[in-house]
Design an enzyme around this catalytic site. Sequence first.
Site, short mmCIF file in Angstrom:
data_model
loop_
_atom_site.label_atom_id
_atom_site.label_comp_id
_atom_site.label_asym_id
_atom_site.label_seq_id
_atom_site.Cartn_x
_atom_site.Cartn_y
_atom_site.Cartn_z
CB SER A 136 -8.01 1.06 2.73
OG SER A 136 -8.30 2.14 3.58
CB CYS B 5 -1.00 -0.02 1.15
SG CYS B 5 -2.36 1.15 0.88
CG HIS C 23 -4.36 -2.70 2.96
ND1 HIS C 23 -3.24 -2.59 3.75
CD2 HIS C 23 -4.69 -1.43 2.59
CE1 HIS C 23 -2.90 -1.31 3.87
NE2 HIS C 23 -3.76 -0.59 3.18
CE LYS D 147 -9.32 5.26 3.08
NZ LYS D 147 -9.56 5.24 4.54
NE ARG E 82 -9.80 5.84 10.51
CZ ARG E 82 -8.92 5.23 9.71
NH1 ARG E 82 -7.95 4.50 10.21
NH2 ARG E 82 -9.06 5.35 8.40
CD GLU F 293 -2.32 -5.79 4.99
OE1 GLU F 293 -2.34 -4.59 5.32
OE2 GLU F 293 -2.23 -6.16 3.80
#
Length: 313
Positions: free
Chosen positions: A192, A142, A235, A163, A249, A237
């Site tokens: 992300s 990333c 990502h 985003k 968040r 993971e």
Amino acid sequence: MPIKIPDQLPASDVLRQENIFVMLESRASTQGIRPLKVLILNLMPKKIETETQFLRLLSNSPLQIDIELLRIDDRPSKNTPTEHLNNFYRQFEAVKNRNFDGLIITGAPLGLVQFENVIYWEHLQAIMAWAKEHVTSTLYVCWAAQAGLKLLYDLPKRTRKEKLSGVYHHQIHHCFHPLLRGFDDTFLAPHSRYADFSPQYLQEHTDLDILATSDVAGVYLASTKDKRNVFVTGHPEYDALTLHHEYIRDLGEGMEPSIPVNYYPNDNPDNPPVASWRSHGHLLFSNWLNYCVYQQTPYDLDQFSEENFTKDD
């Protein structure tokens, strides 16, 4: 074979609960096996969560792997206990005179920060320069992928207007490339980020093998010819709930984020998300460990040399 991690690392309990074979240092010391030495430079704020995610993917291999955790500097952390950092993380000065089979550099929440304004930018430059002489293969994830492209190819920061958040379909290219062995022609992976990785831009400005792309997310997976530098822009993971926690968040911070694409059933955040990328993530890391690290690295790391590496499988 298992990954080898410190006896008291929090990830060890989590992975054992998932029936993942973890070998603690106390047992590994009795075996006469040359494990792969893999260093993880963890740039994420929630280090315990991130280290567990990467250890989970590294565990799905027949190779024994000796993991060491590296921090970028000694600044206090708001999200990770100081005791954890002092017990399980090393400073660069402690490892810089050693060689490693693999290095993973994680993402970081710095998508809207210019490189020159990143507080540890010069330190990161030093680590990436060191890796050229001391690491068989480096995996950039990333934000680290964008940082790696800047430092290795002098590519400027390219930022999206909005985003990119969600789970996207990707197509593979160069289907016989070792990193893609076992991949389906299309697969899902989460993103992300604010960074932009246009296939055309990378083709025009680098000599990378572009291995997987998305019509929406751009380049997902790319590698240098010698497989010593591998770039993953998403990502793999992430846990099933990681994008959810990020979304909540951002809502709490008044950012008015878009609902992550192709993530919640019926695009309803009240519905529990389903991880649709788990198998791809395990396969990607297994291929990296086997074909970019194990098949390339010298048995004796003290004999590390550029001559060990080939551009063709």
